[in-house]
Design an enzyme around this catalytic site. Structure first.
Site, PDB file in Angstrom:
ATOM      1  N   THR A  47      -3.396  21.012  18.633  1.00 27.08           N
ATOM      2  CA  THR A  47      -3.168  19.753  17.940  1.00 27.08           C
ATOM      3  C   THR A  47      -1.730  19.277  18.052  1.00 27.08           C
ATOM      4  O   THR A  47      -1.447  18.113  17.838  1.00 27.08           O
ATOM      5  CB  THR A  47      -3.510  19.969  16.468  1.00 27.08           C
ATOM      6  OG1 THR A  47      -3.091  21.293  16.113  1.00 27.08           O
ATOM      7  CG2 THR A  47      -5.003  19.877  16.250  1.00 27.08           C
ATOM      8  N   GLY A  73      -4.621  11.630   9.537  1.00 23.05           N
ATOM      9  CA  GLY A  73      -5.120  12.401  10.673  1.00 23.05           C
ATOM     10  C   GLY A  73      -5.620  11.512  11.792  1.00 23.05           C
ATOM     11  O   GLY A  73      -5.948  10.347  11.579  1.00 23.05           O
ATOM     12  N   GLU A 133      -9.868  13.775  14.547  1.00 25.51           N
ATOM     13  CA  GLU A 133     -11.317  13.641  14.396  1.00 25.51           C
ATOM     14  C   GLU A 133     -11.736  12.182  14.459  1.00 25.51           C
ATOM     15  O   GLU A 133     -12.843  11.863  14.903  1.00 25.51           O
ATOM     16  CB  GLU A 133     -11.758  14.303  13.093  1.00 25.51           C
ATOM     17  CG  GLU A 133     -11.413  15.790  13.121  1.00 25.51           C
ATOM     18  CD  GLU A 133     -12.031  16.606  12.013  1.00 25.51           C
ATOM     19  OE1 GLU A 133     -12.395  16.018  10.968  1.00 25.51           O
ATOM     20  OE2 GLU A 133     -12.146  17.827  12.180  1.00 25.51           O
TER      21      GLU A 133
END
Ligand code: FES
Ligand code: FES
Lengths: 169, 735
Positions: B473, B692, B695
């Site tokens: 990530t 984030g 996703e």
């Protein structure tokens, strides 16, 4: 147990191995060259790609004792953190990886792919078998398709290889 | 540090280091094969023996007996551990099915033994000699068949099973335009390239495990619980993780079996799950059946929206929360959502990249495309028309930031959406029928406590320690950037150490919460360190400026190296959250655009172009964030076109349980990908103002592909994956 000797990254090695030992496990477990990765052990992912006598192979699909006298290049032989191979540097620059686990295999494959194209070796998508092979997007992607990247860095990997090959992907 | 009020200006806003495209700091290690992954730690303990896992050959039933005689007598064998000789094992709540099965078998390839030998080859050979006598039982393996017996679950995450607002049934029935369609998504595998792997070593009562795990504190806690030993006796170390995608959130069999094997063999033991075991032994994204009903006025305004979902799981497993985004994404006064769960005897279903939304958006965003077609309306316009700036189930809760409309508009321009022919099957390029598809992207932003420790050394170096993980990530880099920004040092003066249960407990990697929360935790620790430094120097901490390796206050300035002194200065803190996530709905948004070519003769689908536009708060490192999104787009193409764990409904297992059978996208499947971040900061999320993205990038992709295939061919496929057998007999005449 059988004796086998081969060169890895220019260094000679003599090993006494269980004949069932794959080249991959000889590298990782016996020589502690863990840069070559085991993703599947079944020839399905390409993480274990190394270059043997100039050709890339899945080192999990071949037994170590079959490589008597061979010259093997692994990711460690291409460059080091202090002195990256141009392909390694291009992967860093283009972020051609994420988790990094498929990466050594991708880089070994990429280096060998450019050699294959220079040598005029055709692939499944090469339309003209007589003319020199062109490094098109389709050629590049076809030839790299044995190296799975589940992180999905393909687009960036293509940029990295393209840069080293002197063209944009 | 408690984060209770919207963030105001803080040192991160200088953006000298944060927010700049930055190559991963561990890049030279990963690209040279020198980053150490779990199974490779020859450096940590000597005399490592090899474990090989035996998986159950039945999907449900019991073990009558295990005959270990031949295996024990095989060359090199040091120990064999089964449930029968492992001693008493407990089970962590996060593991609904035991990791070592027997005599009861919960699912196919549940581990039933680990064979430990001097070498890998010996362990593998001996494992084939383990004779297990099974009494197969009747299992339930068919989600569709179980639908009538499904019950209302009590989900641990994602809100209640059912929600309702207004009168959905009556409004839907009376709506002039109605859509009622059912979609299915198959079981999918994480298929990360590094298998689950661990090396375990005991020293007295103390156990150290070098492993590959996304959530260090969960793993250490659950290992201690399973073994029945104090948590203080367990240390987990996981600095490099070869992909997780949710598959390494929890304690898995490799950890437990390495620990048990090491105890039995009185040697350190290493265990990697063999690739063909991984799909049935570990977790997967469960299959779903989703019924979506939408009623709309003639002008395209949604008046009623309903989403029902069925999924299956092992006993005590969770439902796949596919209706979550439908509760939030589009306006509409009358609404209902409902989740039902069946008990199935396949392996455990659990989180895979964007659990809930990834599957939910696969269905919902086809439904919106279908609805738009009923009006003859552009699907982007329909989405814009039904935008909402508040939580539609709780209108008193505004979104903290919501730029869905902007993402759609920006994407339409960049992609050349105006060139799309709304009539299906009309655009031809050689052999290919060409189509464009669009879908919204949506994924919630989750806030969770995260701690870190920061040290300033006498050479002016800053070291960050947190049990946060980097699963690809970019955690190493964004944590380094955060500390560099806060302490006023260049990035190469920061050392980041991750993935060790001896370090302060972080949020871990999952649910796309890692980036924002872990850096906010580092921010909190750095604020404390700045105060400690200022105090030591007699500076007013509010006025102290940290820049260029120096701390200044008024006309005084001291080099950080000097301020640290010989002993250095250390600070530790955590970010904890107030109720901003309750008062504001925090979500991330985007739009996915896809162009496909469908071979007019064979119906083979080729993705030709992809674009994502995302609005997800501050982007801490555009390089790594972009990679997260394109990686997720790639996985979305897999979901659309190929990924399908095929269930053998008689014997109860996923048939295609390796990387040859379970197809994921390869180089040749993925074109050049474009992605663009809208400028955004979200002061409600944390002092980092970030959210984030990892996703968000997958949510909606598969539907955008499906919609593009429809636009190209006029064939609407509602059952994923869209393989050519589902298209072939309905293709337009290939004249
Ligand atoms: S490990 Fe050799 S191809 Fe996967
Ligand atoms: S970088 Fe993770 S699999 Fe390729």
């Amino acid at each position: 147990m059988t004796r086998v000797s081969f060169d890895v990254n220019g260094e000679p090695h003599q090993l006494e191995l269980d004949t069932r030992t794959t080249l991959l496990d000889a590298l990782r477990e016996h020589l502690h060259l863990t840069g070559t990765k085991k993703g599947c052990d079944h020839g399905q992912c390409g993480a274990c790609t190394v270059i043997v006598d100039g050709r890339r192979i899945n080192s999990c699909l071949t037994l170590a004792v079959m490589h008597q006298g061979n010259e093997i290049t692994t990711i460690e032989g291409l460059g080091s953190p202090e002195q990256l191979h141009p392909m390694q540097a291009a992967f860093v620059k283009h972020d051609g990886y994420q988790c990094g686990y498929c990466t050594p295999g991708q880089i070994c494959s990429a280096v060998a792919v450019l050699d294959e194209i220079r040598a005029g070796i055709p692939s499944h998508v090469t339309a003209d078998l007589i003319a020199p092979v062109r490094l098109s997007n389709a050629e590049l992607r076809e030839r790299m398709s044995g190296n799975i990247c589940r992180c999905g860095a393909y687009s960036n990997i293509a940029e990295a290889i393209g840069e080293v090959a002197g063209r944009s992907a | 540090m408690r984060f209770e009020h919207p963030a105001t200006f803080n040192p991160i806003d200088q953006l000298k280091v944060v927010g700049r495209p930055t190559s991963r700091i561990e890049g030279p290690l990963k690209t040279t094969g020198t980053a150490p992954y779990a199974y490779e730690r020859h450096d940590v303990v000597t005399e490592q023996a090899y474990g090989y896992v035996v998986g159950s050959a039945i999907g449900k039933g019991r073990i009558n007996a295990i005959d270990l005689a031949a295996a024990k007598a095989a060359p090199g064998v040091l120990a064999i551990v089964t449930a029968g000789n492992a001693g008493k094992l407990d089970k962590a709540e996060r593991n609904p099915a035991p990791l070592l099965g027997g005599p009861e078998i919960a699912h196919y390839h549940q581990a039933v033994a680990v064979v430990v030998a001097e070498t890998f080859e010996q362990a593998r050979a001996a494992a084939q000699l383990v004779r297990v006598d099974y009494a197969p039982g009747d299992g339930r393996f068919d989600l569709a068949a179980s639908r009538d017996k499904a019950f209302t679950p009590d989900p641990k995450i994602g809100g209640p099973a059912d929600t309702a607002v207004g009168d959905f049934a009556a409004t839907f029935a009376a709506a002039p335009v109605q859509l009622d369609a059912t979609y299915t998504t198959p079981d999918q595998g994480h298929a990360m390239i590094e298998p689950h792997a661990s090396i375990a070593a005991w020293e007295g009562d103390g156990l150290t495990v070098w492993t590959s795990n996304q959530m260090i504190a969960w793993g250490a806690t659950d290992l201690a619980k399973t073994l029945g030993i104090p948590k203080e006796n367990v240390r987990l170390i996981s600095p490099y993780i070869g992909g997780g995608f949710g598959g390494k959130l929890f304690l898995r069999a490799d950890v437990l079996l390495a620990a048990l094997g090491a105890r039995a063999a009185a040697r350190p033991v290493k265990v990697a799950l063999q690739r063909p075991l991984m799909f049935n032994n570990t977790t997967h994204r469960p299959a779903t059946i989703q019924r979506i009903r939408i009623g709309a006025d003639r002008d395209g305004k949604i008046s009623a929206i309903g989403h029902e979902s069925w999924s299956g799981n092992v006993k005590d497993g969770e439902p796949e929360v596919t209706v979550n985004q439908t509760r939030l994404l589009y306006a509409g006064a009358n609404r209902m959502t409902a989740m039902r769960l069946s008990e199935l005897d396949l392996a455990e279903g659990n989180a895979m990249r964007a659990p809930g939304e990834a599957s939910g958006m696969m269905a919902l965003e086809i439904a919106i495309d279908e609805l738009a077609e009923k009006f003859g309306m552009d699907p982007i316009e329909l989405r814009i028309k039904n935008d909402t700036q508040v939580d539609p189930e709780h209108p008193e809760r505004p979104f903290s930031k919501r730029q869905l409309v902007e993402c759609l508009r920006e994407g339409a321009t960049r992609f050349g959406w105006s060139r799309r022919n709304p009539q299906t099957g009309k655009v031809r390029d050689g052999r290919f029928l060409v189509g464009f598809g669009v879908a919204a992207a949506f994924r919630n932003n989750l806030l969770t406590k995260s701690a870190a420790r920061v040290r300033l050394d006498r050479d002016g170096r800053v070291t960050v320690e947190t049990d946060m993980t980097d699963i690809g990530t970019g955690s190493y880099t964004i944590i380094g950037q955060t500390a560099a920004e806060m302490m006023g040092v260049p990035l190469d003066k920061v050392v980041v150490r991750l993935g060790d249960s001896d370090f302060p407990v972080s949020c871990g990697s999952g649910g796309q919460w890692g980036g924002n929360n872990s850096t906010a935790g580092v921010y909190a620790a750095c604020v404390k360190l700045r105060e400690a430094i200022a105090q030591k120097l007699g500076f007013n901490s509010a006025e102290a400026v940290f820049a260029d390796d120096v701390v200044r206050s008024g006309n005084r300035s001291v080099a950080l190296a000097q301020a640290a002194g010989n002993d250095g200065i250390t600070a530790e803190d955590a970010i904890e959250y107030g109720d901003l996530a309750k008062t504001y709905q925090q979500s991330t948004f985007g739009a996915h655009f896809v162009e496909v070519g469908v071979d007019a003769d064979t119906a083979e689908v080729r993705v030709r172009r992809m674009l994502a536009v995302c609005a997800a708060g501050r982007i801490l490192n555009p390089t790594a964030a972009r990679s997260q999104v394109i990686g997720a787009m790639t996985m979305g193409v897999g979901a659309a076109l190929m990924e399908d764990l095929v269930v053998d409904k008689r014997h109860g297992f996923f048939v295609n349980h390796d990387l040859a059978g379970y197809e994921v996208p390869v180089h040749a499947d993925i074109p050049h990908q474009d992605m663009f971040f809208l400028d955004e900061t979200d002061p409600m999320s944390s002092p980092m103002k970030a959210k984030g993205v990892a996703e968000l990038g997958i949510c909606g992709v598969a539907a955008a592909v499906a919609n593009a295939v429809y636009n190209a061919t006029g064939v609407r496929v509602r059952d994923y994956p869209i393989t050519l057998d589902k298209l072939l007999d309905r293709m337009p005449d290939a004249a």
